[in-house]
Design a protein around this motif. Structure first.
Motif, PDB file in Angstrom:
ATOM      1  N   ASP A   1      35.631  31.395  41.654  1.00  0.00           N
ATOM      2  CA  ASP A   1      36.642  31.471  41.074  1.00  0.00           C
ATOM      3  C   ASP A   1      37.525  32.385  41.321  1.00  0.00           C
ATOM      4  OD1 ASP A   1      34.445  31.500  38.639  1.00  0.00           O
ATOM      5  OD2 ASP A   1      33.816  33.319  39.014  1.00  0.00           O
ATOM      6  N   LYS A   2      38.978  31.559  41.047  1.00  0.00           N
ATOM      7  CA  LYS A   2      40.119  31.862  41.719  1.00  0.00           C
ATOM      8  C   LYS A   2      40.900  32.425  40.920  1.00  0.00           C
ATOM      9  CE  LYS A   2      38.489  30.835  45.474  1.00  0.00           C
ATOM     10  NZ  LYS A   2      38.584  32.061  46.436  1.00  0.00           N
ATOM     11  N   GLY A   3      42.073  32.842  41.233  1.00  0.00           N
ATOM     12  CA  GLY A   3      43.309  33.620  39.616  1.00  0.00           C
ATOM     13  C   GLY A   3      42.863  35.154  40.504  1.00  0.00           C
ATOM     14  N   SER A   4      43.964  35.592  39.894  1.00  0.00           N
ATOM     15  CA  SER A   4      44.151  37.196  40.178  1.00  0.00           C
ATOM     16  C   SER A   4      43.027  37.728  38.715  1.00  0.00           C
ATOM     17  CB  SER A   4      45.691  37.744  39.403  1.00  0.00           C
ATOM     18  OG  SER A   4      45.387  37.405  38.053  1.00  0.00           O
ATOM     19  N   SER A   5      42.542  37.508  37.750  1.00  0.00           N
ATOM     20  CA  SER A   5      41.146  38.359  37.560  1.00  0.00           C
ATOM     21  C   SER A   5      39.914  37.847  38.090  1.00  0.00           C
ATOM     22  CB  SER A   5      41.806  37.552  35.780  1.00  0.00           C
ATOM     23  OG  SER A   5      41.201  36.636  36.187  1.00  0.00           O
ATOM     24  N   TYR A   6      39.730  37.310  39.208  1.00  0.00           N
ATOM     25  CA  TYR A   6      38.916  37.722  39.472  1.00  0.00           C
ATOM     26  C   TYR A   6      39.140  38.094  40.986  1.00  0.00           C
ATOM     27  CZ  TYR A   6      37.402  34.195  35.920  1.00  0.00           C
ATOM     28  OH  TYR A   6      36.929  33.396  34.427  1.00  0.00           O
ATOM     29  N   ARG A   7      39.952  38.168  40.742  1.00  0.00           N
ATOM     30  CA  ARG A   7      40.126  38.944  42.854  1.00  0.00           C
ATOM     31  C   ARG A   7      39.254  40.252  42.881  1.00  0.00           C
ATOM     32  NH1 ARG A   7      46.220  38.469  43.188  1.00  0.00           N
ATOM     33  NH2 ARG A   7      46.606  40.110  41.707  1.00  0.00           N
ATOM     34  N   ALA A   8      38.854  40.685  44.056  1.00  0.00           N
ATOM     35  CA  ALA A   8      38.429  42.188  43.595  1.00  0.00           C
ATOM     36  C   ALA A   8      39.168  43.282  44.314  1.00  0.00           C
ATOM     37  CB  ALA A   8      37.036  41.453  45.375  1.00  0.00           C
ATOM     38  N   ALA A   9      38.379  44.628  43.479  1.00  0.00           N
ATOM     39  CA  ALA A   9      39.873  45.512  43.787  1.00  0.00           C
ATOM     40  C   ALA A   9      38.676  46.608  43.152  1.00  0.00           C
ATOM     41  CB  ALA A   9      40.967  45.205  42.959  1.00  0.00           C
ATOM     42  N   ILE A  10      38.935  47.619  43.636  1.00  0.00           N
ATOM     43  CA  ILE A  10      38.818  49.308  43.556  1.00  0.00           C
ATOM     44  C   ILE A  10      39.752  49.750  42.730  1.00  0.00           C
ATOM     45  CG2 ILE A  10      37.770  50.485  44.681  1.00  0.00           C
ATOM     46  CD1 ILE A  10      36.608  49.297  47.232  1.00  0.00           C
ATOM     47  N   PHE A  11      39.071  50.174  41.663  1.00  0.00           N
ATOM     48  CA  PHE A  11      40.333  51.741  40.826  1.00  0.00           C
ATOM     49  C   PHE A  11      39.410  52.563  41.245  1.00  0.00           C
ATOM     50  CE2 PHE A  11      39.948  46.839  39.153  1.00  0.00           C
ATOM     51  CZ  PHE A  11      41.373  46.892  39.522  1.00  0.00           C
ATOM     52  N   PRO A  12      39.759  53.627  41.958  1.00  0.00           N
ATOM     53  CA  PRO A  12      39.326  54.940  41.650  1.00  0.00           C
ATOM     54  C   PRO A  12      39.843  55.931  40.903  1.00  0.00           C
ATOM     55  CG  PRO A  12      40.927  54.324  43.547  1.00  0.00           C
ATOM     56  CD  PRO A  12      40.955  53.340  42.915  1.00  0.00           C
ATOM     57  N   GLY A  13      39.037  56.638  40.097  1.00  0.00           N
ATOM     58  CA  GLY A  13      39.459  57.741  39.000  1.00  0.00           C
ATOM     59  C   GLY A  13      40.428  59.241  39.826  1.00  0.00           C
ATOM     60  N   ASN A  14      40.105  59.355  40.843  1.00  0.00           N
ATOM     61  CA  ASN A  14      40.391  60.227  41.672  1.00  0.00           C
ATOM     62  C   ASN A  14      41.228  60.451  43.071  1.00  0.00           C
ATOM     63  OD1 ASN A  14      38.831  61.084  43.071  1.00  0.00           O
ATOM     64  ND2 ASN A  14      37.555  62.037  41.357  1.00  0.00           N
ATOM     65  N   ALA A  15      41.974  61.289  43.683  1.00  0.00           N
ATOM     66  CA  ALA A  15      42.224  61.120  45.554  1.00  0.00           C
ATOM     67  C   ALA A  15      41.059  61.102  45.710  1.00  0.00           C
ATOM     68  CB  ALA A  15      42.731  62.471  45.331  1.00  0.00           C
ATOM     69  N   ALA A  16      39.763  62.191  45.386  1.00  0.00           N
ATOM     70  CA  ALA A  16      39.458  62.295  47.036  1.00  0.00           C
ATOM     71  C   ALA A  16      38.680  60.679  46.630  1.00  0.00           C
ATOM     72  CB  ALA A  16      38.103  62.471  46.110  1.00  0.00           C
TER      73      ALA A  16
ATOM     74  N   ALA B   1      41.206  41.695  51.978  1.00  0.00           N
ATOM     75  CA  ALA B   1      42.065  41.492  51.154  1.00  0.00           C
ATOM     76  C   ALA B   1      41.633  42.403  49.806  1.00  0.00           C
ATOM     77  CB  ALA B   1      41.282  39.775  51.007  1.00  0.00           C
ATOM     78  N   THR B   2      40.509  43.121  49.964  1.00  0.00           N
ATOM     79  CA  THR B   2      40.006  43.488  48.765  1.00  0.00           C
ATOM     80  C   THR B   2      41.014  44.747  48.238  1.00  0.00           C
ATOM     81  OG1 THR B   2      37.903  43.271  48.784  1.00  0.00           O
ATOM     82  CG2 THR B   2      38.866  44.944  47.639  1.00  0.00           C
ATOM     83  N   LYS B   3      42.031  45.033  47.134  1.00  0.00           N
ATOM     84  CA  LYS B   3      43.181  45.934  46.792  1.00  0.00           C
ATOM     85  C   LYS B   3      42.655  46.638  46.546  1.00  0.00           C
ATOM     86  CE  LYS B   3      46.697  42.879  48.051  1.00  0.00           C
ATOM     87  NZ  LYS B   3      47.357  43.380  48.755  1.00  0.00           N
ATOM     88  N   ILE B   4      43.088  48.115  47.299  1.00  0.00           N
ATOM     89  CA  ILE B   4      43.009  49.674  45.675  1.00  0.00           C
ATOM     90  C   ILE B   4      44.140  49.577  45.482  1.00  0.00           C
ATOM     91  CG2 ILE B   4      42.733  52.138  46.162  1.00  0.00           C
ATOM     92  CD1 ILE B   4      40.681  51.342  49.486  1.00  0.00           C
ATOM     93  N   THR B   5      43.416  49.999  44.056  1.00  0.00           N
ATOM     94  CA  THR B   5      44.506  50.085  42.972  1.00  0.00           C
ATOM     95  C   THR B   5      44.731  51.172  41.804  1.00  0.00           C
ATOM     96  OG1 THR B   5      45.006  47.934  43.030  1.00  0.00           O
ATOM     97  CG2 THR B   5      45.966  48.614  41.627  1.00  0.00           C
ATOM     98  N   ALA B   6      45.543  52.144  41.841  1.00  0.00           N
ATOM     99  CA  ALA B   6      45.582  53.227  40.863  1.00  0.00           C
ATOM    100  C   ALA B   6      44.935  52.519  39.528  1.00  0.00           C
ATOM    101  CB  ALA B   6      47.045  53.709  40.483  1.00  0.00           C
ATOM    102  N   ARG B   7      44.186  52.793  38.530  1.00  0.00           N
ATOM    103  CA  ARG B   7      42.994  52.642  37.542  1.00  0.00           C
ATOM    104  C   ARG B   7      44.481  52.423  36.364  1.00  0.00           C
ATOM    105  NH1 ARG B   7      38.226  56.414  36.535  1.00  0.00           N
ATOM    106  NH2 ARG B   7      36.924  55.738  37.910  1.00  0.00           N
ATOM    107  N   SER B   8      43.833  51.727  35.557  1.00  0.00           N
ATOM    108  CA  SER B   8      45.215  51.694  34.222  1.00  0.00           C
ATOM    109  C   SER B   8      44.195  51.191  33.421  1.00  0.00           C
ATOM    110  CB  SER B   8      46.429  50.539  34.416  1.00  0.00           C
ATOM    111  OG  SER B   8      45.418  49.242  34.497  1.00  0.00           O
ATOM    112  N   THR B   9      44.958  50.771  32.368  1.00  0.00           N
ATOM    113  CA  THR B   9      43.852  50.389  30.986  1.00  0.00           C
ATOM    114  C   THR B   9      43.202  48.992  31.558  1.00  0.00           C
ATOM    115  OG1 THR B   9      46.042  50.505  29.794  1.00  0.00           O
ATOM    116  CG2 THR B   9      44.694  49.335  28.262  1.00  0.00           C
ATOM    117  N   PHE B  10      42.102  49.248  30.627  1.00  0.00           N
ATOM    118  CA  PHE B  10      40.593  48.340  31.138  1.00  0.00           C
ATOM    119  C   PHE B  10      40.907  47.706  29.740  1.00  0.00           C
ATOM    120  CE2 PHE B  10      36.235  47.195  30.811  1.00  0.00           C
ATOM    121  CZ  PHE B  10      36.171  47.000  32.095  1.00  0.00           C
ATOM    122  N   TYR B  11      40.732  45.819  29.719  1.00  0.00           N
ATOM    123  CA  TYR B  11      39.913  45.690  29.161  1.00  0.00           C
ATOM    124  C   TYR B  11      38.773  44.925  29.240  1.00  0.00           C
ATOM    125  CZ  TYR B  11      44.862  46.059  28.014  1.00  0.00           C
ATOM    126  OH  TYR B  11      46.085  46.967  27.472  1.00  0.00           O
TER     127      TYR B  11
END
Length: 116
Positions: free
Chosen positions: A32-47, A68-78
């Motif tokens: 599965d390729k494409g931006s919606s299939y990339r692995a990412a971590i969405f932490p909820g706070n500074a810790a 390659a896995t990104k750590i990205t601030a949480r945003s709207t989840f669909y």
């Protein structure tokens, strides 16, 4: 998925996450390729952000290569469409076929070893 720290420690959640992704694939996961299939971590706070970054840094040192896995601030989840919900339970034969044909299990073994 709703994270509940009373049920699992964030560090344990990170370990489970890493063991179920290919951390080197910047284009998606398995077949599965494409931006919606990339692995990412969405932490909820500074810790959680610090813990996620520490786990990523550890893996980069362990594997001696970039993660390659990104750590990205949480945003709207669909949520995904209904047919994706509990797909492995609702369609076990199709899911097993997908895992096999997509090379998921073989790739996870190649990255993480037999213990995965």
């Amino acid at each position: 998925v709703t994270y509940d720290p009373k049920k699992i420690a964030y560090s344990d959640l990170l370990t489970l996450f890493w063991r179920n992704v290919d951390p080197f694939d910047a284009e998606g996961q398995f077949c599965d390729k494409g931006s919606s299939y990339r692995a990412a971590i969405f932490p909820g706070n500074a810790a959680e952000t610090r813990a996620a970054q520490a786990s990523k840094d550890y893996l980069a040192g362990h594997f001696k290569r970039d993660i390659a896995t990104k750590i990205t601030a949480r945003s709207t989840f669909y949520p995904a469409e209904d047919y994706h919900q509990n797909y492995y339970r609702e369609n076990p034969i199709r899911y097993k076929y997908y895992r096999s044909r997509c090379g998921r299990d073989d790739r996870l073994k190649a990255v993480w070893g037999k213990k995965n």
